[in-house]
Structure formats: C-alpha cells, structure tokens
Design a protein around this motif. Structure first.
Motif, short mmCIF file in Angstrom:
data_model
loop_
_atom_site.label_atom_id
_atom_site.label_comp_id
_atom_site.label_asym_id
_atom_site.label_seq_id
_atom_site.Cartn_x
_atom_site.Cartn_y
_atom_site.Cartn_z
N CYS A 179 8.96 -5.24 13.47
CA CYS A 179 7.97 -6.31 13.45
C CYS A 179 8.42 -7.39 12.47
N HIS A 180 9.39 -8.18 12.89
CA HIS A 180 10.01 -9.18 12.01
C HIS A 180 9.04 -10.27 11.60
N GLY A 181 8.09 -10.62 12.45
CA GLY A 181 7.22 -11.75 12.18
C GLY A 181 5.98 -11.44 11.38
N ALA A 182 5.66 -10.19 11.13
CA ALA A 182 4.40 -9.86 10.45
C ALA A 182 4.34 -10.44 9.05
N GLY A 183 5.41 -10.37 8.30
CA GLY A 183 5.41 -10.91 6.94
C GLY A 183 5.23 -12.41 6.93
N LEU B 163 7.80 -13.46 -0.21
CA LEU B 163 8.02 -12.14 0.38
C LEU B 163 7.24 -11.06 -0.36
N ILE B 164 7.19 -11.15 -1.67
CA ILE B 164 6.45 -10.16 -2.45
C ILE B 164 4.95 -10.24 -2.13
N LEU B 165 4.41 -11.45 -2.08
CA LEU B 165 2.98 -11.61 -1.77
C LEU B 165 2.67 -11.12 -0.36
N ALA B 166 3.49 -11.51 0.60
CA ALA B 166 3.24 -11.08 1.98
C ALA B 166 3.39 -9.57 2.11
N GLY B 167 4.40 -8.99 1.48
CA GLY B 167 4.60 -7.54 1.53
C GLY B 167 3.46 -6.78 0.89
N ALA B 168 2.99 -7.28 -0.25
CA ALA B 168 1.86 -6.62 -0.92
C ALA B 168 0.59 -6.71 -0.07
N ASP B 169 0.37 -7.86 0.56
CA ASP B 169 -0.79 -8.00 1.45
C ASP B 169 -0.72 -7.02 2.60
N LEU B 170 0.47 -6.85 3.17
CA LEU B 170 0.61 -5.93 4.29
C LEU B 170 0.53 -4.47 3.86
N ALA B 171 1.06 -4.16 2.68
CA ALA B 171 1.09 -2.77 2.21
C ALA B 171 -0.26 -2.32 1.69
N ILE B 172 -0.94 -3.19 0.98
CA ILE B 172 -2.22 -2.82 0.37
C ILE B 172 -3.32 -3.47 1.20
N SER B 173 -3.61 -2.88 2.30
CA SER B 173 -4.63 -3.43 3.19
C SER B 173 -5.92 -2.62 3.08
N ARG B 174 -6.95 -3.11 3.70
CA ARG B 174 -8.25 -2.44 3.69
C ARG B 174 -8.14 -1.06 4.35
N ARG B 175 -7.28 -0.95 5.34
CA ARG B 175 -7.12 0.34 6.03
C ARG B 175 -6.67 1.45 5.08
N LEU B 176 -5.86 1.08 4.09
CA LEU B 176 -5.38 2.07 3.13
C LEU B 176 -6.56 2.68 2.37
N PHE B 177 -7.51 1.85 1.99
CA PHE B 177 -8.63 2.33 1.19
C PHE B 177 -9.76 2.92 2.04
N ASP B 178 -9.82 2.55 3.31
CA ASP B 178 -10.84 3.07 4.20
C ASP B 178 -10.40 4.32 4.96
N SER B 179 -9.17 4.76 4.74
CA SER B 179 -8.67 5.90 5.50
C SER B 179 -9.30 7.20 5.03
N LYS B 180 -9.24 8.20 5.88
CA LYS B 180 -9.76 9.51 5.53
C LYS B 180 -8.88 10.12 4.45
N PRO B 181 -9.45 10.91 3.56
CA PRO B 181 -8.64 11.53 2.50
C PRO B 181 -7.48 12.37 3.04
N SER B 182 -7.66 12.96 4.21
CA SER B 182 -6.58 13.77 4.77
C SER B 182 -5.40 12.93 5.23
N CYS B 183 -5.60 11.62 5.39
CA CYS B 183 -4.52 10.73 5.83
C CYS B 183 -3.63 10.29 4.68
N LEU B 184 -4.07 10.42 3.44
CA LEU B 184 -3.30 9.95 2.30
C LEU B 184 -1.90 10.58 2.22
N PRO B 185 -1.75 11.89 2.42
CA PRO B 185 -0.39 12.45 2.38
C PRO B 185 0.53 11.85 3.46
N VAL B 186 -0.01 11.56 4.62
CA VAL B 186 0.78 10.95 5.69
C VAL B 186 1.25 9.56 5.27
#
Length: 120
Positions: free
Chosen positions: A2-6, A56-79
């Motif tokens: 996904c080259h264009g996401a950043g 690149l750092i700002l875009a990468g951080a936005d993509l890596a630290i998204s709302r989905r990360l914090f809203d995920s089920k606890p069992s998904c964290l190891p994945v």
C-alpha cells in the motif's frame, strides 16, 4: 504494498479533506513529468530531506497509532505486537504472514475457551 497510504494520510493530516486533493496532486505530478522531466530531480532536491522525514514520521505514526489499536479486543493485542515486531525485524510480507498465523492461533484459542451457545 500500500504505497499510497502514507501520502494520503499526510495530505489529510495537513488539511486535505476532499477527493479533489489527490486529483490536484496527481495533475501536478503529471505536469512535472511531462514538462520538466529532465529537471524534476533537481526540483525535488530543493525540498529538505528533514522535511520529508518529518512528514514520513507523522504519517507513519498516524497510521500505526490509530483508533483501531485502542478499540481492539484484549485478545488481539498479541497479534498486533507479533505482526509489528516481525514487520520491523524482517519485512512487510513476512510480517503479514506472521500476523495471519498469530490470528489463526488466537482465533483457535478464543473458540476453545468460549463456551458454546446452545440453540433453543
């Protein structure tokens, strides 16, 4: 990949909110390519590499630290952790495969630990 996401994330972060933005950006790049192909590299060299790195750092951080990360089920964290670590340590393709395997294992464990619902 996904080259264009950043790039899209960086554009959104800095104010691009409509579908017209990628059209304008693409048209500008086509104009540069068609009209200034021999001088485009020199033109892009004017942009400080530090500014590109910061974007690149700002875009990468936005993509890596998204709302989905914090809203995920606890069992998904190891994945998430396994996928991120393998991606950083090896490459994105191997990280994807490791993530699939980790998710397969996680789903099997959750199915085994979750009591079956009886149909009434």
């Amino acid at each position: 990949m996904c080259h264009g996401a950043g790039g899209l994330q960086a554009q959104y972060r800095f104010g691009a909110r409509t579908g017209l933005t990628p059209i304008i950006f693409g048209a500008a790049l086509l104009l540069l390519a068609a009209g200034f192909a021999d001088r485009a590299a020199a033109l892009f060299a004017v942009i400080p590499i530090g500014a590109v790195g910061a974007l690149l750092i700002l875009a990468g951080a936005d993509l890596a630290i998204s709302r989905r990360l914090f809203d995920s089920k606890p069992s998904c964290l190891p994945v998430i952790i396994v996928t991120a670590l393998v991606t950083v340590a090896a490459n994105a393709a191997i990280g994807l495969i490791a993530g699939w395997i980790a998710e397969f294992i996680r789903a099997a464990i959750v199915r085994r630990l979750t009591p079956e619902r009886h149909k009434a």
